[in-house]
Scaffold this motif. Structure first.
Motif, short mmCIF file in Angstrom:
data_model
loop_
_atom_site.label_atom_id
_atom_site.label_comp_id
_atom_site.label_asym_id
_atom_site.label_seq_id
_atom_site.Cartn_x
_atom_site.Cartn_y
_atom_site.Cartn_z
N TYR B 86 47.25 71.51 -22.10
CA TYR B 86 48.17 71.83 -23.18
C TYR B 86 49.43 72.46 -22.62
O TYR B 86 49.37 73.43 -21.88
CB TYR B 86 47.47 72.76 -24.17
N PRO B 88 52.76 74.17 -24.01
CA PRO B 88 53.45 74.62 -25.21
C PRO B 88 54.96 74.38 -25.12
O PRO B 88 55.45 73.93 -24.09
CB PRO B 88 53.14 76.11 -25.28
N PHE B 90 57.24 76.42 -24.83
CA PHE B 90 57.97 77.38 -24.00
C PHE B 90 57.30 77.34 -22.63
O PHE B 90 56.25 76.72 -22.48
CB PHE B 90 57.90 78.79 -24.59
N PHE B 91 57.91 77.98 -21.64
CA PHE B 91 57.41 77.76 -20.29
C PHE B 91 56.07 78.42 -20.02
O PHE B 91 55.16 77.81 -19.50
CB PHE B 91 58.42 78.26 -19.26
N GLY B 92 55.94 79.68 -20.37
CA GLY B 92 54.70 80.38 -20.06
C GLY B 92 54.48 80.55 -18.57
O GLY B 92 53.49 80.11 -18.02
#
Ligand SMILES: Nc1ncnc2c1ncn2[C@@H]1O[C@H](COP(=O)(O)OP(=O)(O)OP(=O)(O)O)[C@@H](O)[C@H]1O
Ligand SMILES: [Mg+2]
Lengths: 560, 316
Positions: B86, B88, B90-92
């Motif tokens: 997964y 998302p 945004f980068f994370g």
């Protein structure tokens, strides 16, 4: 009017957290007022100045004032930097700082605007809490000079705290780091103010010969150490015999020096912050150089092979524990706290009967280190998963096969690792000192139990509050409330109910098992510890629910 | 643990999710077959992220069920997590970590044994083209590189299904094309990919199937080529002839297959009565009448246009 101030004030009107804070301090003031009046009335009635565990507090005239204002002072010390610590950091995170940079505003206008707006904000908080101070004043035994001195020092601490927060905010983008830095800066700046003040007073004596008619130039030390005397509540202590009382002129001159000192130091700080902002406007948001330095710092120096092997093992066991340990911040805080505990004990050792000596549960050395440690623990616990939430990795971690238990255990173990050594140091030193001075009435046991239990339970409480609260300050405050204050307050109430002297008759809990338990002198320590334990368990359940429900998710996205 | 080939990669049945009083997703029935490169299209707030989060086991559905490769995302979340990757919207990333450390960390989170991890990390870095950057600090990477690193992270445990939430957002055209090339490569490797986006033009050439959702409801699901059939009632062709178009227009209007002929921008738009006709009669008629046909092509509705028609333009 400076547009930065305008915008800040507008935002403050809309900020529910601030409104709540004001409400809390107002309610606290009213509560304290009622409490003070009850006690005062009781004192009038019985003519007995010693009752219950509070006896010590009321045995001297101005003592109440000294202690109450001390609480207020500590609150200012703790809260002032939080007001500004996010001021610039947030603008940088949301990249609105650069937009301000495109306007004709100068960096100093931004810095001054931020400080001024927050000063106004702080003043409203202070006004809300002011009634607390009036009660003991009405009770008598407090001189006008003392009131003025306390107010001046409050102003000094407020300004220094705000300036420290602002500077820290210009240095670090992360609120949590900025806040930690702000506290360190605050202490350093206070020392700076004291030094400038001292130089100014001595200079005044020599140059303008506004001097006391003695040969000792340090005669004015009663005002020189005003700040530390107010912070520790010693401002009410009678002067040692042989000390001349200052004339009004001298007193005013010395206060003037103090105000001058804080204006000077505060101004320099704000200027530094402004220069930093000016630099930020010219710079790239991410600076590889700092990152490279950080990387250098995390490289193991001693036994690199062995340490790498350890790290690899930890990574395989629980990757989250590994990641908590590899950061510079973790190592720095660990050593920082050991250093602080040592510092406090060095002060105790070198000054002998420092500020009230070892006797009595309210003497400074008894509460200083444990309270600092507990505050630090609450701070760090409430910040658990903060970084993960801010950079969005928490969402990623929750969809890996890692279990919730692993997640929680990692936070808990890194918290314990961070504070284990300083807490152990504090415990062993206090037990040793207690053994030495038992007959002098030194009693650390209550704080020791409390401290130990805080080490174990605060991570759960902090995580729970940290996931619930929108912003970090609220998270820290409510961690302090649930994890430290509530258990302590409950313990006080129960111990008051079990104390025969407290209400001027037989104890409320007379004859029950509780009464016996309370007399075993573990009252103060074991009781909060037990309550803490229960709250910790509940918090653990709640934090799991919080993580499962993913309530926090809506606020995380949009990082990157 | 490869499931039998008949099982769809993703199957949701009346999937719904409510946040407080806000219905983010209502009764979504979605099927994604194995090997698909599936476009998931919707305007802002349509519920794309919510759907992907449910499939990724991050959120639980309020109503209905969702299965990934035959496994329920709620009841068998642990097994599903090994099968999906997964990413998302945004980068994370931890900015103060090195690229390899970061991948190593997530590899460990997926319980990949240490001995194997090093090679896997090198492999995925190679695949996303970040090999030269493996020692860099993440904070110093450009946006496009961080995005590719995110993709590398998704691939670290060799998942069968990739859930990518707007993987191309914020990338420049070149980085976007590179990203798309990587995705096509992954599809060739047999992975099923769901990619959400509102940049439609690139999905058009990339995906083989798609779904369009609007305000939490499914509007279309099927082959990406078929989108236009569902929307345009009639088939139309554009014709350009040498000389004045008027004669040609008359000629075409006489044919029984023709519904209408309009001229625009020097060309003729011929709308057919029956969408099953192939339009070959147009060239035939004109050439037989001695006209010179310079251009003849079918009027294809772009995905963009379809999107605008299908969604009513309300964003939430
Ligand atoms: N955790 C949450 N709490 C409350 N509402 C939410 C939450 N997550 C999503 N929503 C709401 O659900 C709706 C669907 O959101 P979602 O993020 O799935 O949309 P999206 O299609 O991904 O939009 P975008 O293109 O903007 O990313 C939105 O109206 C959003 O406000
Ligand atoms: Mg989205």
């Amino acid at each position: 009017m400076n547009p930065v101030i305008q915008r800040e004030l507008l935002e403050q009107c809309r900020n529910p957290a601030l409104f709540r804070l004001r409400l809390i301090s107002g309610a606290g003031a009213i509560g304290a007022l009622l409490w003070g009046i009850t006690v005062w009335a009781e004192m009038q009635r019985s003519g007995n100045f010693v009752f219950g565990p509070w006896g010590v507090l009321f045995s001297e005239g101005g003592f109440v004032f000294g202690r109450v204002q001390m609480v207020l002072t500590l609150l200012i010390l703790a809260l002032a930097p939080t007001l500004t610590a996010d001021a610039i950091a947030r603008e940088r995170r949301e990249s609105t700082l650069n937009l301000l940079g495109l306007t004709p505003l100068t960096p100093s206008a931004v810095a001054v605007g931020k400080s001024a707006a927050n000063l106004l904000r702080a003043l409203t908080l202070w006004l809300a809490a002011l009634p607390i101070l009036t009660v003991p004043f009405l009770m008598g035994g407090v001189g006008g000079r003392q009131v003025v001195e306390v107010m001046v020092v409050h102003g000094v601490i407020l300004l220094v705290g705000l300036a420290a927060g602002l500077l820290a905010s210009a240095v670090s983008t992360q609120f949590r780091r900025a806040l930690a830095l702000a506290f360190v800066l605050e202490l350093a700046l206070l020392v700076g103010v004291e030094l400038v003040h001292m130089v100014a007073v001595v200079g005044l004596q020599v140059v303008l010969s506004i001097s006391v008619p003695t040969s000792r130039p340090m005669e004015l030390s009663q005002t020189i150490h005003l700040v530390s005397r107010v912070v520790t509540g010693e401002v009410m202590r009678p002067l040692p015999p042989g000390f001349p009382v200052l004339s009004v002129g001298q007193w005013l001159a010395s206060l003037g020096c103090l105000i001058g000192a804080v204006v000077l130091v505060g101004w320099l700080t704000i200027l530094t912050a402004a220069r930093r902002i000016a630099r930020l406007w010219k710079e790239e948001p991410v600076r590889p150089r700092t990152l490279a330095i950080q990387r250098e710092l995390t490289r193991p120096v001693l036994f690199p092979g062995w340490i790498r092997q350890q790290q690899r093992r930890r990574l395989a066991q629980n990757p989250l524990v590994w990641i908590q340990h590899r950061s510079v911040a973790a190592a720095l805080t660990r050593w920082g706290w050991i250093f602080i505990v040592i510092l406090v004990w060095m002060l105790i050792a070198t000054t002998g009967g420092w500020m009230g000596g070892f006797a009595g549960q309210w003497s400074v050395p008894v509460w200083m280190a444990p309270l600092l440690l507990m505050g630090g623990m609450a701070f760090s616990a409430a910040g658990g998963f903060r970084a993960e939430r801010e950079n969005g990795t928490l969402e990623l971690l929750l969809v890996t096969p890692l279990t919730l238990n692993q997640l929680l255990q990692s936070r808990w173990s890194s918290h314990v690792r961070e504070f284990l050594f300083p807490v152990m140091l504090q415990l062993s030193l206090s037990i040793y000192v207690e053994g030495l001075w038992r007959r002098a009435g030194v009693d650390y046991s209550r704080f020791n139990w409390w401290l130990l239990m805080s080490l174990l339970t605060l991570p759960a409480v902090g995580l729970w509050r940290g996931l619930r609260a929108r912003n970090f300050v609220t998270a820290v405050l409510s961690t302090v409330f649930w994890g430290l204050f509530l258990p302590g307050a409950l313990a006080m109430v129960v111990s008051a109910l079990g104390n025969p002297d407290y209400f001027g008759g037989p104890a409320v809990l007379q004859g029950t098992g509780v009464q016996f338990f309370l007399e075993t002198r573990l009252d103060w320590g074991v009781l909060p510890a037990a309550v803490q334990f229960l709250i910790g368990l509940v918090a653990l359940v709640l934090v799991r629910r919080e993580l499962v429900s993913r309530q926090f998710a809506h606020q995380t996205s949009g990082g990157g | 643990m490869t499931p039998p080939p008949t099982v769809p990669a993703v199957q949701t049945r009346s999937l719904g999710r409510i946040f407080g009083s806000m219905v983010a997703l209502r009764s979504l029935d979605l099927t994604v077959h194995k090997g698909d490169l599936f476009g998931f299209i919707g305007s802002n707030g349509a519920g794309k992220t919510t759907t992907l989060r449910i499939l990724a086991t991050f959120l639980t559905p309020t109503m209905g069920t969702a299965e990934v490769l035959g496994l329920d995302v709620v009841k068998e979340a642990d097994r599903v997590r090994h099968l999906i990757g997964y990413m998302p919207d945004f980068f994370g990333v931890y900015k103060d970590m090195e690229v390899t450390e970061y991948l190593d960390f997530f590899g460990a989170c997926y319980k990949i044994p240490a001995a194997q991890r090093e090679k896997t990390v090198a492999d995925v870095l190679e695949l996303v083209g970040l090999s030269e950057k493996k020692g860099s600090l993440i904070g110093a990477l450009s946006r496009g590189m961080q995005q590719r690193l995110g993709l590398a992270r998704v691939l670290i445990h060799d998942p069968q299904l990739l859930l990518l939430d707007e993987p191309a957002s914020g990338l420049d055209p070149r980085a976007r094309i590179e990203m798309m090339a990587i995705l096509q490569e992954l599809q060739r490797m047999g992975k099923t990919i769901i990619i959400s986006s509102h940049i439609l033009s690139e999905l058009q050439s990339l995906c083989n199937r798609c779904a369009i959702i609007e305000r939490g409801q499914l509007i279309y699901s099927g082959p990406i080529k078929g989108v236009k059939v569902g929307v345009t009632e009639a088939r139309a062709f554009w014709v350009r002839v040498a000389g004045a178009p008027e004669t040609s227009r008359e000629l075409l209007l006489q044919r029984p297959e023709t519904e209408s002929v309009e001229s625009a921008e020097g060309r003729l738009k011929v709308v057919l009565k029956n969408p099953d006709d192939d339009g070959s009669f147009i060239a035939e008629t004109l050439v037989q009448a001695g006209q010179r046909v310079l251009e003849l092509r079918e009027d294809e509705l772009g995905l963009e246009e379809v999107f605008l028609r299908v969604t009513k333009g309300d964003t939430q």
